[in-house]
Design a protein around this motif. Structure first.
Motif, PDB file in Angstrom:
ATOM      1  N   VAL A  35       0.836  -1.202   0.000  1.00 27.55           N
ATOM      2  CA  VAL A  35       0.000   0.000   0.000  1.00 27.55           C
ATOM      3  C   VAL A  35       0.871   1.251   0.000  1.00 27.55           C
ATOM      4  O   VAL A  35       0.597   2.220  -0.726  1.00 27.55           O
ATOM      5  N   ALA A  36       1.934   1.238   0.802  1.00 26.36           N
ATOM      6  CA  ALA A  36       2.847   2.386   0.838  1.00 26.36           C
ATOM      7  C   ALA A  36       3.488   2.598  -0.540  1.00 26.36           C
ATOM      8  O   ALA A  36       3.640   3.739  -1.001  1.00 26.36           O
ATOM      9  N   GLU A  37       3.849   1.504  -1.198  1.00 28.62           N
ATOM     10  CA  GLU A  37       4.444   1.597  -2.533  1.00 28.62           C
ATOM     11  C   GLU A  37       3.434   2.134  -3.546  1.00 28.62           C
ATOM     12  O   GLU A  37       3.779   2.903  -4.440  1.00 28.62           O
ATOM     13  N   MET A  38       2.184   1.719  -3.396  1.00 29.69           N
ATOM     14  CA  MET A  38       1.131   2.214  -4.281  1.00 29.69           C
ATOM     15  C   MET A  38       0.963   3.722  -4.112  1.00 29.69           C
ATOM     16  O   MET A  38       0.866   4.461  -5.100  1.00 29.69           O
ATOM     17  N   HIS A  90      -7.167  14.244  -6.872  1.00 29.00           N
ATOM     18  CA  HIS A  90      -8.325  14.139  -5.975  1.00 29.00           C
ATOM     19  C   HIS A  90      -8.814  12.690  -5.919  1.00 29.00           C
ATOM     20  O   HIS A  90      -9.080  12.153  -4.833  1.00 29.00           O
ATOM     21  N   TRP A  91      -8.905  12.038  -7.081  1.00 35.65           N
ATOM     22  CA  TRP A  91      -9.361  10.639  -7.133  1.00 35.65           C
ATOM     23  C   TRP A  91      -8.354   9.723  -6.458  1.00 35.65           C
ATOM     24  O   TRP A  91      -8.722   8.846  -5.667  1.00 35.65           O
ATOM     25  N   GLN A  92      -7.069   9.915  -6.750  1.00 35.43           N
ATOM     26  CA  GLN A  92      -6.039   9.063  -6.165  1.00 35.43           C
ATOM     27  C   GLN A  92      -6.011   9.186  -4.640  1.00 35.43           C
ATOM     28  O   GLN A  92      -5.806   8.196  -3.931  1.00 35.43           O
ATOM     29  N   LYS A  93      -6.240  10.385  -4.137  1.00 31.96           N
ATOM     30  CA  LYS A  93      -6.269  10.597  -2.687  1.00 31.96           C
ATOM     31  C   LYS A  93      -7.417   9.811  -2.057  1.00 31.96           C
ATOM     32  O   LYS A  93      -7.248   9.171  -1.005  1.00 31.96           O
ATOM     33  N   ALA A 111      -7.198   6.587   0.502  1.00 32.90           N
ATOM     34  CA  ALA A 111      -7.921   6.603   1.778  1.00 32.90           C
ATOM     35  C   ALA A 111      -8.797   5.355   1.916  1.00 32.90           C
ATOM     36  O   ALA A 111      -8.912   4.777   3.010  1.00 32.90           O
ATOM     37  N   ALA A 112      -9.410   4.933   0.817  1.00 35.50           N
ATOM     38  CA  ALA A 112     -10.253   3.736   0.852  1.00 35.50           C
ATOM     39  C   ALA A 112      -9.406   2.493   1.125  1.00 35.50           C
ATOM     40  O   ALA A 112      -9.765   1.649   1.959  1.00 35.50           O
ATOM     41  N   VAL A 113      -8.263   2.382   0.435  1.00 34.77           N
ATOM     42  CA  VAL A 113      -7.411   1.201   0.598  1.00 34.77           C
ATOM     43  C   VAL A 113      -6.829   1.137   2.010  1.00 34.77           C
ATOM     44  O   VAL A 113      -6.612   0.049   2.550  1.00 34.77           O
TER      45      VAL A 113
END
Length: 289
Positions: free
Chosen positions: A127-130, A200-203, A207-209
């Protein structure tokens, strides 16, 4: 949605996206060419995850080929008829665009459960890498699309469009090149709105992941992947509508000013995409079944 909507006449969205590779068969083996999102660019998956995803992709491709491709062929038929009969209008382009958007959404809905399962199995390091990949993506796009002056952005946007149009229509006339310049100028600082909305979408995705074990996670990911327009900023919603309208207007004007040779070339290119679809083994097998 795909970056195609910003850079090419909307009517060619699916055609161009799927015809980007020299052979559709090659593109078809890469599901991320067909769908409006991809995880492989942002995730470093382990062997077990890759094997699992490969199997899922095979299943999704089989579904897509047997249930969706026939509709793509019909869509291409309508596109060809519209051009051949000189019926390229704003209303007709809106219809083709709506059909393309529905097709993309249907595929996104089909593969979303696999995306949810994959994301729920990520460890914290992945997740951190993503998230770092998202940040790198933002920096790169800001460098390419926002760092140049506005005049330079407009110039480069026009050059990209003209290059694509040359491929599909052949050399543009002086009037057609001027129309492309006018189109690019009319979009102004659209790059700013596009990149801000992407961030905005990536943020929201990140947050969801981060809450991937919560009961709300599946619904949240479905919204992010299938109904992402519902999460657009108001500014981008307006900018996107304006961009689509400008793209339709451009294509209508280019077709009105096109030569018989240009229209013949465009029809031949679309027919090439159609033939590549028709020749896919999975589609032939489905028809025989």
């Amino acid at each position: 949605m795909s970056r195609w909507f910003k850079h090419i006449a909307v009517v060619l969205t699916i055609t161009l996206a799927l015809g980007a590779c020299s052979r559709v068969g090659l593109a078809y083996r890469n599901l991320d060419v067909i769908i409006p999102w991809t995880l492989s660019d942002y995730l470093d998956m382990n062997g077990e995850q890759k094997s699992w995803l490969d199997e899922r992709l095979k299943e999704h491709l089989s579904w897509h080929c047997t249930t969706q491709l026939p509709g793509y062929l019909d869509w291409l038929d309508r596109l060809q008829t519209m051009i051949a009969t000189n019926q390229v209008s704003d209303a007709a382009l809106q219809s083709r665009t709506h059909e393309a958007e529905q097709a993309i959404a249907e595929t996104a809905r089909e593969i979303t459960p696999s995306a949810i399962e994959l994301l729920q199995g990520l460890d914290d390091k992945q997740v951190a890498e993503m998230n770092e990949a998202f940040a790198k993506d933002q920096r790169k796009r800001q460098e390419v699309y926002l760092k140049p002056s506005l005049d330079q952005q407009i110039k480069e946007r026009g050059e990209r469009m003209e290059k694509r149009l040359n491929d599909w229509l052949g050399p543009l006339s002086t009037n057609q090149r001027q129309r492309v310049t006018t189109w690019s100028s009319a979009l102004g600082d659209q790059n700013t709105q596009w990149i801000a909305n992407r961030a905005h979408w990536q943020k929201q995705f990140s947050a969801a992941v981060a809450q991937r074990q919560s009961p709300q996670f599946p619904q949240r990911i479905e919204t992010l992947l299938v109904n992402r327009e519902s999460l657009w900023t108001p500014a981008y919603r307006q900018a996107f509508a304006d961009t689509e309208a400008q793209a339709r207007s451009l294509f209508v004007d280019l077709m009105a000013d096109s030569t018989p040779n240009q229209r013949a070339r465009l029809l031949k290119k679309i027919e090439g995409v159609r033939k590549d679809f028709s020749d896919l083994k999975c589609l032939k097998t489905a028809k025989q079944g």
